[in-house]
Design an enzyme around this catalytic site. Structure first.
Site, PDB file in Angstrom:
ATOM      1  N   GLY A 131      59.108  -8.669   7.085  1.00 11.28           N
ATOM      2  CA  GLY A 131      58.223  -7.250   7.043  1.00 11.28           C
ATOM      3  C   GLY A 131      58.942  -6.513   5.872  1.00 11.28           C
ATOM      4  O   GLY A 131      60.301  -6.601   5.353  1.00 11.28           O
ATOM      5  N   CYS A 132      58.108  -5.618   5.232  1.00  5.00           N
ATOM      6  CA  CYS A 132      58.782  -4.682   3.954  1.00  5.00           C
ATOM      7  C   CYS A 132      59.953  -3.680   4.601  1.00  5.00           C
ATOM      8  O   CYS A 132      61.004  -3.847   3.893  1.00  5.00           O
ATOM      9  CB  CYS A 132      57.507  -3.920   3.598  1.00  5.00           C
ATOM     10  SG  CYS A 132      56.529  -2.873   4.802  1.00  5.00           S
TER      11      CYS A 132
END
Length: 322
Positions: A131-132
């Site tokens: 995930g970012c």
């Protein structure tokens, strides 16, 4: 030449992935699947690709014609697809959703953070792209975990641009609400926390502290800017050495001795990290572009490793000059 397919081609991460792959010297896009856009030109959706891409969306899935399949799908859809389709033997998969990030005996996906699992990624057939927020925060903490230095709760504040919410309009991504505004969401309960803890525990098995993560919505389109506070009595020079040593073989993570800002990483695959000591507290700043280092750029990085290419191929991107 690596032949690639993309499923879920209409979102922001897909647009960035297409942009990277059409300019990648070792890759050819065979198909971009989107049922709702089948027959439409890619540039009807991703208008920034005018003059660069003449492909069209398709509802077909010629999986036997490709070497790697990227999923830019909504969370849950990758698992549904894999469970309902016959995947050709040897086809490599890179999933940008949350479906397979947490290690489980129920799947064989490897967590695709190159700065943590580079050697394993080089041998993997299925990779779950991080995930970012998780990418930005983990890169700020991995060197400490390797040296068993995370023995207290970690405080994290991080702000993300509107593209982090996806392309579908919503109440909190509408321009009139987002502009000149800031807000907190999912305080202490963000979905990326489990994967952060998983990675830290991989390096420091004794880690059982909390990640007190407060995410913010920002009034800018792209990027993540995170600040972290960790208790540490180690002096700054030694901490800097630890970070520089950990990332000395990594092409995209840079330890910067000056204060950093978001514009230095937007439109690049870089992560910049800045360290300061304030008494017995280590203050860490970490920033990335959420769509590149936090998503599509990292996916291409993983592809390069999986196909034994030099890791920076197709990713030597430069930030805006102003």
């Amino acid at each position: 030449m690596i032949k690639a397919g993309i499923i879920g081609g209409a979102g922001y991460t897909a647009g960035e992935l297409i942009r990277l792959l059409i300019h990648h010297p070792e890759t050819e896009i065979v198909f971009i699947n989107s049922t709702s856009n089948a027959g439409n030109r890619i540039t009807d959706v991703h208008e920034g690709l005018y003059g660069e891409c003449d492909l069209t969306f398709t509802d077909q899935l010629p999986l036997d014609e490709i070497d790697v399949l990227f999923f830019c799908t909504a969370h849950g859809d990758t698992r549904k697809f894999i469970d309902s389709h016959n995947i050709p033997e040897g086809l490599k998969i890179i999933d940008l959703s949350t479906d397979y990030r947490i290690k489980s005996e129920e799947h064989d996906f490897l967590y695709g953070l190159p700065e943590l699992n580079r050697r394993a990624i080089c041998k993997a057939d299925r990779v779950a792209n991080p995930g970012c927020f998780a990418t930005c925060i983990q890169l700020a903490l991995l060197p400490l975990a390797k040296h068993l230095m995370l023995n207290d709760d970690v405080m994290v504040n991080a702000i993300t641009g509107s593209t982090g919410a996806g392309v579908k309009p919503g109440a909190t991504s509408h321009f009139s609400w987002r502009n000149n505004n800031i807000s907190v969401y999912k305080a202490f309960s963000h979905q990326h926390v489990p994967e952060i803890k998983q990675s830290l525990k991989q390096l420091q098995n004794s880690f059982d502290s909390e990640i007190d993560f407060i995410p913010y919505r920002g009034d800018f389109p792209r990027g993540i800017f995170a600040t972290l506070v960790v208790k540490s009595k180690t002096d700054l020079s030694e901490l800097t050495r630890i970070y520089e040593e950990y990332y000395e073989k990594d092409s995209f993570v840079h330890i910067v001795d000056k204060n950093i800002d978001l514009k230095q990483v937007v439109n690049t695959n870089k992560c910049l990290i800045h360290l300061e000591k304030h008494g017995d507290k280590l203050f860490i700043i970490s920033c990335i572009d959420n769509l590149l280092k936090g998503a599509s750029g990292q996916a291409v990085h993983n592809m390069n490793l999986m196909f034994n290419l030099e890791e920076t191929v197709g990713l030597k991107l430069k930030p805006s000059a102003f």
